[in-house]
Design an enzyme around this catalytic site. Structure first.
Site, PDB file in Angstrom:
ATOM      1  N   GLU A   1       5.260  79.521 -27.887  1.00 44.28           N
ATOM      2  CA  GLU A   1       4.377  80.420 -27.142  1.00 44.28           C
ATOM      3  C   GLU A   1       4.878  80.534 -25.706  1.00 44.28           C
ATOM      4  O   GLU A   1       4.231  81.126 -24.868  1.00 44.28           O
ATOM      5  CB  GLU A   1       2.930  79.932 -27.188  1.00 44.28           C
ATOM      6  CG  GLU A   1       2.703  78.574 -26.552  1.00 44.28           C
ATOM      7  CD  GLU A   1       1.436  78.539 -25.741  1.00 44.28           C
ATOM      8  OE1 GLU A   1       0.414  78.945 -26.270  1.00 44.28           O
ATOM      9  OE2 GLU A   1       1.492  78.115 -24.574  1.00 44.28           O
TER      10      GLU A   1
ATOM     11  N   CYS B   1       0.183  77.160 -31.429  1.00 45.71           N
ATOM     12  CA  CYS B   1       0.907  75.911 -31.695  1.00 45.71           C
ATOM     13  C   CYS B   1       1.518  75.864 -33.097  1.00 45.71           C
ATOM     14  O   CYS B   1       2.132  74.876 -33.466  1.00 45.71           O
ATOM     15  CB  CYS B   1      -0.021  74.717 -31.504  1.00 45.71           C
ATOM     16  SG  CYS B   1      -0.599  74.548 -29.819  1.00 45.71           S
TER      17      CYS B   1
ATOM     18  N   HIS C   1      -1.015  68.290 -36.397  1.00 47.65           N
ATOM     19  CA  HIS C   1      -0.858  68.856 -35.061  1.00 47.65           C
ATOM     20  C   HIS C   1      -1.600  67.967 -34.057  1.00 47.65           C
ATOM     21  O   HIS C   1      -2.674  67.450 -34.345  1.00 47.65           O
ATOM     22  CB  HIS C   1      -1.403  70.282 -35.015  1.00 47.65           C
ATOM     23  CG  HIS C   1      -1.385  70.841 -33.633  1.00 47.65           C
ATOM     24  ND1 HIS C   1      -0.240  70.867 -32.869  1.00 47.65           N
ATOM     25  CD2 HIS C   1      -2.377  71.352 -32.855  1.00 47.65           C
ATOM     26  CE1 HIS C   1      -0.530  71.383 -31.675  1.00 47.65           C
ATOM     27  NE2 HIS C   1      -1.807  71.681 -31.651  1.00 47.65           N
TER      28      HIS C   1
ATOM     29  N   ASN D   1       0.859  67.446 -25.656  1.00 47.14           N
ATOM     30  CA  ASN D   1       0.877  68.464 -26.713  1.00 47.14           C
ATOM     31  C   ASN D   1       2.069  69.385 -26.486  1.00 47.14           C
ATOM     32  O   ASN D   1       2.075  70.163 -25.534  1.00 47.14           O
ATOM     33  CB  ASN D   1      -0.437  69.257 -26.678  1.00 47.14           C
ATOM     34  CG  ASN D   1      -0.466  70.362 -27.720  1.00 47.14           C
ATOM     35  OD1 ASN D   1       0.430  70.458 -28.567  1.00 47.14           O
ATOM     36  ND2 ASN D   1      -1.482  71.199 -27.661  1.00 47.14           N
TER      37      ASN D   1
END
Lengths: 350, 383
Positions: free
Chosen positions: A81, A113, A235, A267
């Site tokens: 992204e 993500c 995730h 993250n």
């Protein structure tokens, strides 16, 4: 016919910022944030690092482990992204740097993500369809959180790359499944510098609904249960969510801990669960089964079941391992340096 | 004035109701109350709501909800008094029935607060404070209540742990309430280690942001026969105080609650010692401490000791917030006052299940707006 991973690699930038350093600037309660988010520090890209440079680093390591000529790679899909350009692919630059041009198909992907696992999904499908011998799927991000926003404590940088093929596999893909709905929990519109999110809505109806549903359907369709797996990886938007997802599905802490990088990595968005998978492959033994479920806001999850092969032990030490980068030489920076690195200081002339 | 009773109650599970629309949440509670009452019509409806406009962009609630209920053209009235909107809506419904204007009246409350982010919700709530003299200087409700807590601690020696005990008690009660938002046991340590919001108040001292609705049906007495045991509205009183905290003669005293309660006790002919239980406005832990003083349950300055001593717990001398209070049950601001009354009715009917107060005879509800600029007190008793 088997299809799966021939080579894998990851990249973690050297710079780190501690959660306390960010909390100090915004007057936030650092111990409570650390407990609440399950995060201690996060990686920060240097000013000359971006999705393209990190993709190159991770892909080079994947190719070393694959032991193939990069010219034989037929496709490159980079999920991110934070592609450096709004118009102009990241994949062209990366393929050129790897020596994989010109006989190659390329696409840049974006799905918050989840874009990294999407690249893996598509690359592997083309190899399975015999369109090409090898394909490269990459997840990489230098994700950004607005100053003072909760995302600023987690948004970090990293990349994972996978070469997919039909022979000399280190992990066979036994099953895949994708679960998706229109659930707007996080977004960034054109010309916006930072993403926006719907606060606590990103939890229950977004992350947990999609991750848990994807994992449950995948296990149901493959006739597997948590005890059939040696490892699991989900995730990792923070340290808490993946641990709760694992627990609710019936996985143990021991199954989940090896791939859980977020407490000290943050993250890495498109890189998140793919990087966790690389950390698992670094220590996996032949025969180990791995459940992997990504998550991307908007929202969807890609699920994979991997079975590690005999060849894994030959490649584990061919390139630097993921936890070695995470726990190795680090440079801690203060918030001022972080602001400069991340372009948070906007000059009047821009 | 005629005597009035509550003959039906309704409420749905409170929480983050992202799967339900505003009108759906309200209609579910209203239909449940009407079914509980066993009536086939109401003559008018009242709805307490603090800020439909800022939370979901919806005003004109009287007409909207009468329509949703399929009961137009009955009159529909929206009542607003910040977080006391529900209590005041009930009072208006009560007055409508007591005056002889209507025989059967629906009193409801609703707020859907989680469709906006935390900043927008904080702003919407801050409109209950004095915009010119409080909000323009940046203060929010946690900040105002933190100042009240500081004064109380300084003057009366109320401790940080005593405040935490209020949250611990209300969570223990909420664990027994199937409709509560947070059904979890917490400890004093949990409260003391939770995120700091406005020193000395931490996040576990604060009531949450909640979606929810509640409804009750009132009817003038005598009744021809009801489905459920009626619970009499023995007294209804409301009072105001300065809207700005800085204008109060005493920062650690809730005069509007004191005045409304005094009026209610006089009307009911009872004293605080007669109460079986209370449902009070614990928007922050310090609020419950100050409210029970203003209600006369404890001496001035002694509110801090109540929760720690067990006096206000279920099984104690006068259980306060057997429903779990705003802290555990949730605080959809416009619905809170009605939900307190629902709890009082269940307790007096003997239908509160695991959280039933034994031999409940008199129950008091206290609903409060802002930092106590408005208070509504009701006393209920068995018919």
């Amino acid at each position: 016919m088997s299809v799966g991973i021939v080579g894998y690699g990851s990249y973690v930038p050297r710079h780190r910022i501690k959660l306390e350093e960010i909390a100090k600037i915004w007057g936030a309660d650092a111990p409570a944030y650390k407990r609440g988010l399950g995060l201690r520090e996060k990686s920060v890209p240097a000013p000359d690092q971006d999705t393209i440079t990190m993709s190159v680093e991770a892909a080079r390591r994947a190719i070393v482990r694959a032991r193939i000529d990069p010219a034989r790679i037929g496709a490159i899909y980079i999920g991110s992204e934070s592609h450096p350009y709004a118009v102009k692919p990241s994949g062209t630059v990366v393929a050129e740097a790897l020596g994989a041009t010109p006989d190659i198909h390329c696409a840049d992907l974006e799905f918050a993500c989840k874009a990294g696992s999407e690249g893996m999904f598509v690359a592997m499908a083309l190899v399975k369809a015999n369109e090409m011998d090898y394909a490269l799927g990459i997840g990489a991000d230098t994700s950004q959180g607005a100053p003072g926003d909760a995302l600023e404590y987690s948004a970090s940088a990293g990349a994972a790359a996978f070469v997919f093929g039909r022979e000399h596999l280190v992990a066979v893909c036994e099953h895949t499944y994708a679960y998706m709905t229109d659930t707007p929990d996080f977004w960034r519109r054109e010309y916006q510098f930072y993403p926006r999110h719907a606060g606590r809505f990103t939890g229950e109806p977004a992350y947990f609904k999609h991750v848990l549903s994807c994992a449950r359907v995948l296990m149901e369709r493959s006739g597997t249960k948590p005890s059939d797996f040696r490892w699991c990886v989900f995730h990792q938007p923070n340290g808490k969510f993946p641990q709760r997802a694992a627990r609710e599905l019936g996985f143990t802490k021991e199954q989940n801990d090896q791939g859980l990088l977020s407490p000290t990595l943050g993250n890495t968005y498109s890189g998140s669960s793919p990087m966790g998978l690389t950390a698992i492959l670094d220590v996996a033994k032949p025969g180990d089964r791995v459940l992997m479920v990504s998550y991307g806001s908007g929202s969807g999850s890609d699920g994979f079941i991997w079975r590690v092969t005999e060849r894994i032990t030959e490649v584990q030490d061919l390139a630097v391992q993921t936890r070695a980068q995470l726990e190795g030489s680090r440079v801690y920076i203060d918030y001022g340096t972080y602001s400069k690195f991340r372009g948070k200081i906007r000059m009047g002339t821009e | 004035m005629r005597d009035v009773a509550v003959i039906g109650v309704g409420m749905n599970r409170w929480g983050e109701l992202w799967e339900k629309s505003y009108r759906q949440i309200w209609t579910e509670a209203a239909l449940e109350a009407i079914a509980d009452a066993g009536v086939d019509r109401v003559d008018a409806l009242y709805v307490g709501c603090m800020s439909g406009g800022l939370f979901v962009g919806q005003e004109h609630l009287g007409a909207l909800l009468a329509d949703q209920l399929g009961m137009g053209p009955i009159p529909g009235t929206r009542v607003e008094s910040a977080c006391a909107s529900g209590g005041l809506a009930f009072r208006q419904a009560y007055l409508a029935a007591a005056s002889g204007e209507h025989d059967i009246v629906l009193a409801t409350g609703i707020e859907k607060m989680t469709d906006v982010d935390g900043g927008a919700a904080t702003y919407a709530l801050s409109t209950a404070a004095d915009q010119e003299y409080e909000c323009y200087h940046g203060v929010t409700f946690p900040g105002l209540y933190a100042m009240m807590a500081r004064v109380h601690m300084h003057r009366y020696g109320t401790t940080r742990e005593q405040l935490a005990q209020v949250a611990v008690k209300n969570h223990a009660h909420g664990l027994l309430n199937p409709l509560a938002q947070f059904r979890s046991k917490i400890t004093v340590e949990d409260v003391l280690e939770s995120v700091m919001v406005a020193d000395p108040l931490r996040v576990l001292d604060c009531s949450p942001i909640t979606d929810g609705a509640a409804a009750v049906v009132l009817a003038a007495l005598p009744l021809k026969g009801t489905r459920r045991p009626p619970v009499k509205v023995v007294a209804s009183a409301a009072a105001t105080d300065t809207i700005g905290l800085h204008d109060r003669a005493d920062l650690a005293w809730l005069r509007s609650t004191e005045v409304a309660a005094a009026s209610a006790y006089a009307r009911a002919g009872i004293t605080p010692a007669d109460l079986s239980f209370c449902e009070v406005h614990d928007c922050f832990t310090i609020a419950e401490v100050m409210v029970i003083e203003a209600l006369g349950l404890v001496e001035r300055g002694k509110g801090g000791e109540a929760a720690a001593s067990g006096m206000t717990a279920l099984g104690g001398r006068v259980p306060v917030n057997p429903s779990g209070g705003l802290k555990s049950k949730g605080h959809p601001v416009g619905a809170t006052g009605i939900a307190q009354i629902r709890e009082a009715v269940l307790q007096l009917r003997g239908e509160a299940e695991d959280r039933q107060v034994q031999d409940a005879r008199w129950g008091l509800t206290q609903n409060m707006g802002g930092t106590g600029a408005s208070s509504v007190v009701h006393i209920f008793g068995r018919v």
